[in-house]
Design a protein around this motif. Structure first.
Motif, PDB file in Angstrom:
ATOM      1  N   THR A   1       2.080  -3.273   9.134  1.00 17.10           N
ATOM      2  CA  THR A   1       3.480  -2.852   9.034  1.00 17.10           C
ATOM      3  C   THR A   1       3.531  -1.539   8.261  1.00 17.10           C
ATOM      4  N   ILE A   2       4.169  -0.522   8.841  1.00 14.46           N
ATOM      5  CA  ILE A   2       4.223   0.802   8.206  1.00 14.46           C
ATOM      6  C   ILE A   2       5.661   1.295   8.178  1.00 14.46           C
ATOM      7  N   VAL A   3       6.070   1.801   7.016  1.00 16.64           N
ATOM      8  CA  VAL A   3       7.365   2.463   6.860  1.00 16.64           C
ATOM      9  C   VAL A   3       7.075   3.867   6.333  1.00 16.64           C
ATOM     10  N   MET A   4       7.483   4.872   7.078  1.00 16.40           N
ATOM     11  CA  MET A   4       7.127   6.262   6.763  1.00 16.40           C
ATOM     12  C   MET A   4       8.363   7.140   6.649  1.00 16.40           C
ATOM     13  N   VAL A   5       8.481   7.848   5.538  1.00 20.55           N
ATOM     14  CA  VAL A   5       9.502   8.886   5.392  1.00 20.55           C
ATOM     15  C   VAL A   5       8.930  10.191   5.925  1.00 20.55           C
TER      16      VAL A   5
ATOM     17  N   GLY B   1      -2.644  16.782  10.890  1.00 18.20           N
ATOM     18  CA  GLY B   1      -1.550  15.833  10.733  1.00 18.20           C
ATOM     19  C   GLY B   1      -1.436  14.902  11.928  1.00 18.20           C
ATOM     20  N   ARG B   2      -1.658  15.449  13.117  1.00 11.13           N
ATOM     21  CA  ARG B   2      -1.603  14.632  14.324  1.00 11.13           C
ATOM     22  C   ARG B   2      -2.691  13.560  14.307  1.00 11.13           C
TER      23      ARG B   2
ATOM     24  N   GLY C   1       0.832  -1.195   0.000  1.00  7.62           N
ATOM     25  CA  GLY C   1       0.000   0.000   0.000  1.00  7.62           C
ATOM     26  C   GLY C   1       0.865   1.243   0.000  1.00  7.62           C
ATOM     27  N   PHE C   2       0.361   2.325  -0.615  1.00  8.24           N
ATOM     28  CA  PHE C   2       1.120   3.571  -0.717  1.00  8.24           C
ATOM     29  C   PHE C   2       0.271   4.744  -0.256  1.00  8.24           C
ATOM     30  N   VAL C   3       0.881   5.630   0.506  1.00  6.67           N
ATOM     31  CA  VAL C   3       0.258   6.900   0.880  1.00  6.67           C
ATOM     32  C   VAL C   3       1.312   7.984   0.683  1.00  6.67           C
ATOM     33  N   PHE C   4       0.929   9.052  -0.020  1.00  4.14           N
ATOM     34  CA  PHE C   4       1.881  10.114  -0.322  1.00  4.14           C
ATOM     35  C   PHE C   4       1.384  11.444   0.235  1.00  4.14           C
TER      36      PHE C   4
ATOM     37  N   GLU D   1       5.976  11.226   3.505  1.00  2.00           N
ATOM     38  CA  GLU D   1       5.542  12.533   4.019  1.00  2.00           C
ATOM     39  C   GLU D   1       4.007  12.630   4.048  1.00  2.00           C
ATOM     40  N   PRO D   2       3.320  11.687   4.710  1.00  3.23           N
ATOM     41  CA  PRO D   2       1.851  11.661   4.626  1.00  3.23           C
ATOM     42  C   PRO D   2       1.154  12.846   5.269  1.00  3.23           C
ATOM     43  N   THR D   3       1.849  13.584   6.124  1.00  8.40           N
ATOM     44  CA  THR D   3       1.235  14.746   6.771  1.00  8.40           C
ATOM     45  C   THR D   3       1.801  16.062   6.252  1.00  8.40           C
ATOM     46  N   GLY D   4       2.603  15.997   5.189  1.00  8.07           N
ATOM     47  CA  GLY D   4       3.286  17.188   4.683  1.00  8.07           C
ATOM     48  C   GLY D   4       2.358  18.280   4.201  1.00  8.07           C
ATOM     49  N   ALA D   5       1.159  17.905   3.730  1.00  5.39           N
ATOM     50  CA  ALA D   5       0.218  18.901   3.203  1.00  5.39           C
ATOM     51  C   ALA D   5      -0.859  19.278   4.209  1.00  5.39           C
TER      52      ALA D   5
END
Length: 232
Positions: free
Chosen positions: A188-192, A171-172, A82-85, A161-165
């Motif tokens: 399982t989550i991997v977040m930049v 975002g919280r 899965g992808f979230v941007f 950067e899922p909360t960048g915008a």
């Protein structure tokens, strides 16, 4: 769930990843941090099968990505990843329910309404299924994007950067949702991220510098992350 072994990725003379070895266990939340150009987005893209490394081995949910054809790699991404941007990437003409069901349509299957509605309920939007993106707040749109990423029940969710915008409060809320997905559903989550406060929601923070792992921090706090970044 995800393993990288001596993964190297070069773009011309620039080495974006330099023999990186790291593993992401099932049901854990990992944040990846580093300065611009450190290789964090490249690590995410290689781990997710969006980019092929020049050397090394990547395994996702027991599947070795090395040597997979583009077709098989596409199927793996569609079914297991899965992808979230930062950009929500929702289709404005479709409702939340239709946007969430889109991965099923792309796979040639008719969206199962019950499955789609469960994904929306999991992100707290059961009562917004018929709303189009312009009728939703930024935070709600990101929740729809997360539901869309979860509808195929992926082995791993990659978030760039899922909360960048989003504003701080919204975002919280999204970060709490990601944390709940790990704690309650063993996702399982991997977040930049570049944000120490966002990284503090993770179980572990990995730091990259010049394409190499330069440190890690377990049970992070925002202040501990800031100190680690200042010392790098």
């Amino acid at each position: 769930m995800v393993e990288l072994e001596a993964v190297t990725r070069r773009y011309g003379k620039n080495t974006a990843l330099d023999a990186v070895t790291v593993a992401f266990a099932r049901g854990t939340f990992t944040a990846v941090m580093g300065p611009s150009g450190s290789g964090k987005s490249t690590l995410l893209q290689c781990a997710a099968g969006l980019d092929r490394p020049d050397a090394g081995r990547i395994t996702v949910a027991g599947q070795d990505l090395t040597g997979l054809s583009e077709r098989r790699l596409t199927l793996l991404r569609r079914e297991r990843i899965g992808f979230v941007f930062q950009a929500f990437n929702l289709l404005p003409a479709l409702t939340a329910r239709q946007n969430v069901g889109l991965p099923m349509r792309l796979a040639g299957r008719r969206p199962d309404r019950a499955t789609v509605d469960r994904a929306l309920a999991a992100v707290g939007l059961a009562d917004r299924a018929g709303h189009r993106p312009q009728q939703l707040s930024g935070g709600q749109q990101q929740r729809v994007a997360i539901a869309r990423a979860l509808v195929t029940r992926p082995a791993v969710l990659f978030a760039d950067e899922p909360t960048g915008a989003l504003d701080t409060n919204t975002g919280r809320d999204v970060l709490r949702l990601l944390r709940d997905l790990v704690d309650e559903h063993h996702q399982t989550i991997v977040m930049v991220t570049h944000d120490p406060a966002a990284a503090a929601y993770a179980d572990r923070v990995l730091f990259l510098t010049d394409g190499r792992l330069s440190g890690s921090l377990s049970a992070p706090t925002a202040s501990a992350v800031i100190e680690m970044m200042a010392a790098a």
